[in-house]
Motif scaffolding. Structure first.
Motif, short mmCIF file in Angstrom:
data_model
loop_
_atom_site.label_atom_id
_atom_site.label_comp_id
_atom_site.label_asym_id
_atom_site.label_seq_id
_atom_site.Cartn_x
_atom_site.Cartn_y
_atom_site.Cartn_z
N UNK A 10 -27.18 79.24 -1.23
CA UNK A 10 -26.95 80.39 -0.35
C UNK A 10 -25.49 80.60 0.02
N UNK A 11 -24.61 79.69 -0.39
CA UNK A 11 -23.18 79.84 -0.13
C UNK A 11 -22.39 79.30 -1.31
N UNK A 15 -23.81 81.03 -5.21
CA UNK A 15 -24.77 81.66 -4.29
C UNK A 15 -25.73 82.57 -5.05
N UNK A 16 -27.00 82.46 -4.72
CA UNK A 16 -28.04 83.26 -5.36
C UNK A 16 -28.73 82.56 -6.51
N UNK A 17 -28.10 81.54 -7.07
CA UNK A 17 -28.72 80.79 -8.16
C UNK A 17 -29.89 79.99 -7.61
N UNK A 18 -30.96 79.88 -8.39
CA UNK A 18 -32.13 79.17 -7.88
C UNK A 18 -32.86 78.41 -8.97
N UNK A 19 -33.63 77.45 -8.52
CA UNK A 19 -34.50 76.64 -9.37
C UNK A 19 -35.88 76.64 -8.73
N UNK A 31 -28.83 76.57 -11.68
CA UNK A 31 -27.72 76.93 -10.80
C UNK A 31 -26.44 77.09 -11.60
N UNK A 32 -26.49 76.70 -12.89
CA UNK A 32 -25.30 76.73 -13.72
C UNK A 32 -24.51 75.44 -13.66
N UNK A 59 -26.01 69.35 -2.24
CA UNK A 59 -25.56 70.07 -3.41
C UNK A 59 -24.07 70.29 -3.42
N UNK A 60 -23.67 71.42 -3.95
CA UNK A 60 -22.28 71.74 -4.21
C UNK A 60 -21.45 71.69 -2.93
#
Length: 75
Positions: A10-11, A15-19, A31-32, A59-60
């Motif tokens: 979400x940040x 942001x926006x990538x999902x599993x 998520x790349x 995460x990141x």
């Protein structure tokens, strides 16, 4: 059938990538970033096992991810 857990960044730059993790079958999406994907799958799998829907902070660079477990909508 079965339950699913959505883990979404979400940040940050991803942001926006999902599993999507499922109680049966392989995870879908990316998520790349391989390390972030692994963390997302771990979080989603743990949520499914516990049947919980909290916000997960991981995460990141500590980027918050929303993770929720539930049932997919009917077809």
């Amino acid at each position: 059938g079965g339950r699913v857990a959505l883990v979404r960044v979400v940040e940050g730059p991803r942001a926006g990538a999902s599993v999507v993790c499922r109680t049966s079958g392989a995870p879908e999406g990316t998520t790349g970033d391989a390390a972030l994907d692994a963390a997302a799958v771990t979080a989603g799998t743990e949520l499914l096992a516990k049947g919980r829907t909290p916000t997960v902070l991981a995460g990141e660079a500590g980027a918050p991810r929303f993770a929720g477990a539930g049932r997919p909508p009917p077809p």
